[in-house]
Design a protein around this motif. Sequence first.
Motif, PDB file in Angstrom:
ATOM      1  N   SER A  53       5.068  46.258  47.256  1.00 53.22           N
ATOM      2  CA  SER A  53       5.512  47.647  47.148  1.00 53.22           C
ATOM      3  C   SER A  53       4.961  48.320  45.900  1.00 53.22           C
ATOM      4  O   SER A  53       4.781  49.535  45.874  1.00 53.22           O
ATOM      5  N   THR A  91      -9.656  61.019  42.697  1.00 55.91           N
ATOM      6  CA  THR A  91      -9.180  59.765  43.276  1.00 55.91           C
ATOM      7  C   THR A  91     -10.279  58.712  43.227  1.00 55.91           C
ATOM      8  O   THR A  91     -10.030  57.558  42.865  1.00 55.91           O
ATOM      9  N   ALA A 142      -0.672  53.405  44.132  1.00 56.91           N
ATOM     10  CA  ALA A 142      -1.510  54.302  44.933  1.00 56.91           C
ATOM     11  C   ALA A 142      -0.937  55.722  44.926  1.00 56.91           C
ATOM     12  O   ALA A 142      -1.681  56.705  44.818  1.00 56.91           O
ATOM     13  N   ASP A 143       0.379  55.843  45.016  1.00 54.04           N
ATOM     14  CA  ASP A 143       1.002  57.171  44.996  1.00 54.04           C
ATOM     15  C   ASP A 143       0.835  57.833  43.625  1.00 54.04           C
ATOM     16  O   ASP A 143       0.593  59.033  43.522  1.00 54.04           O
ATOM     17  N   ILE A 144       0.925  57.042  42.564  1.00 53.72           N
ATOM     18  CA  ILE A 144       0.695  57.570  41.213  1.00 53.72           C
ATOM     19  C   ILE A 144      -0.733  58.096  41.106  1.00 53.72           C
ATOM     20  O   ILE A 144      -0.966  59.198  40.597  1.00 53.72           O
ATOM     21  N   LEU A 163       1.924  50.285  46.649  1.00 55.49           N
ATOM     22  CA  LEU A 163       2.206  51.621  47.179  1.00 55.49           C
ATOM     23  C   LEU A 163       2.546  52.591  46.048  1.00 55.49           C
ATOM     24  O   LEU A 163       2.110  53.739  46.055  1.00 55.49           O
ATOM     25  N   VAL A 164       3.313  52.098  45.077  1.00 56.51           N
ATOM     26  CA  VAL A 164       3.684  52.944  43.935  1.00 56.51           C
ATOM     27  C   VAL A 164       2.434  53.336  43.144  1.00 56.51           C
ATOM     28  O   VAL A 164       2.243  54.505  42.809  1.00 56.51           O
ATOM     29  N   ARG A 215      -2.669  59.141  43.513  1.00 56.86           N
ATOM     30  CA  ARG A 215      -2.784  60.353  44.331  1.00 56.86           C
ATOM     31  C   ARG A 215      -2.188  61.556  43.622  1.00 56.86           C
ATOM     32  O   ARG A 215      -2.765  62.634  43.596  1.00 56.86           O
ATOM     33  N   ARG A 216      -1.042  61.382  42.990  1.00 60.75           N
ATOM     34  CA  ARG A 216      -0.385  62.486  42.279  1.00 60.75           C
ATOM     35  C   ARG A 216      -1.166  62.892  41.021  1.00 60.75           C
ATOM     36  O   ARG A 216      -1.237  64.069  40.688  1.00 60.75           O
ATOM     37  N   GLU A 248      -9.426  66.709  44.519  1.00 58.37           N
ATOM     38  CA  GLU A 248      -8.578  65.512  44.539  1.00 58.37           C
ATOM     39  C   GLU A 248      -9.392  64.288  44.925  1.00 58.37           C
ATOM     40  O   GLU A 248      -9.194  63.209  44.373  1.00 58.37           O
ATOM     41  N   SER A 264      -3.998  64.985  42.160  1.00 60.42           N
ATOM     42  CA  SER A 264      -3.516  66.331  42.493  1.00 60.42           C
ATOM     43  C   SER A 264      -3.325  67.170  41.232  1.00 60.42           C
ATOM     44  O   SER A 264      -3.694  68.353  41.193  1.00 60.42           O
TER      45      SER A 264
END
Length: 149
Positions: A51, A79, A57-59, A54-55, A61-62, A75, A65
Motif C-alpha cells: 500500500s 511525473t 505514487a499518489d504523492i 500506492l501512497v 502524482r500530486r 504533469e 500537479s
Amino acid sequence: MAFVRNHPIYDALPISNDVLDRGGVELLRAALVDEEIFIVARRDAFVGQSSWGLVLADIARRLASLYAAEGDLTEAKVTAAIVEGFEFSFRRLGASVARWPGRRAPEDKKGTKPAKSARSRAKPRVQSRAKSKPSTKAIAHRKGARPKR
C-alpha cells in the motif's frame, strides 16, 4: 541532488484547516536536515507494505500537479522526471526493483527480503535424470557408418 537551504529552526509545513476539521491520520513526515532526509511513518496504517507504493505514487502524482499548476511544465513531464529520479536513486543505492507485477524476491524466515549482496549468485542445482543407453543404430549413425539391416 539540489537541496533547499538549511534553516536554523525546524520549519514545519502547515496542515490545512479542512484536514484538521475532518480528522484523519498522518501517514508520513519527511524532513531535510544538513542534506540528509529524515522520515517518520505510521507503519501500522496499512496491512502489508504494498500500500505504501500506492501512497508514494499518489504523492508523485500530486507533486506533478502542483508543479504543473505553478510552472510551465506539464504533469506528464514532471511525473516522468520524478519517476526517472526514483529509478536512478534505486539503482544508485543498489536496490533491485521488480519489473513485473506479482514477482517477488525470496523472503527469509523473518519475512524480510535478503540484501542483494546476501542473495546467492550460484545457479540452482538441477537433478539430472538417468540417461538411457543409445541404440546401436544411433551410435552407428553418429559415427557415419550404415546401420546393419
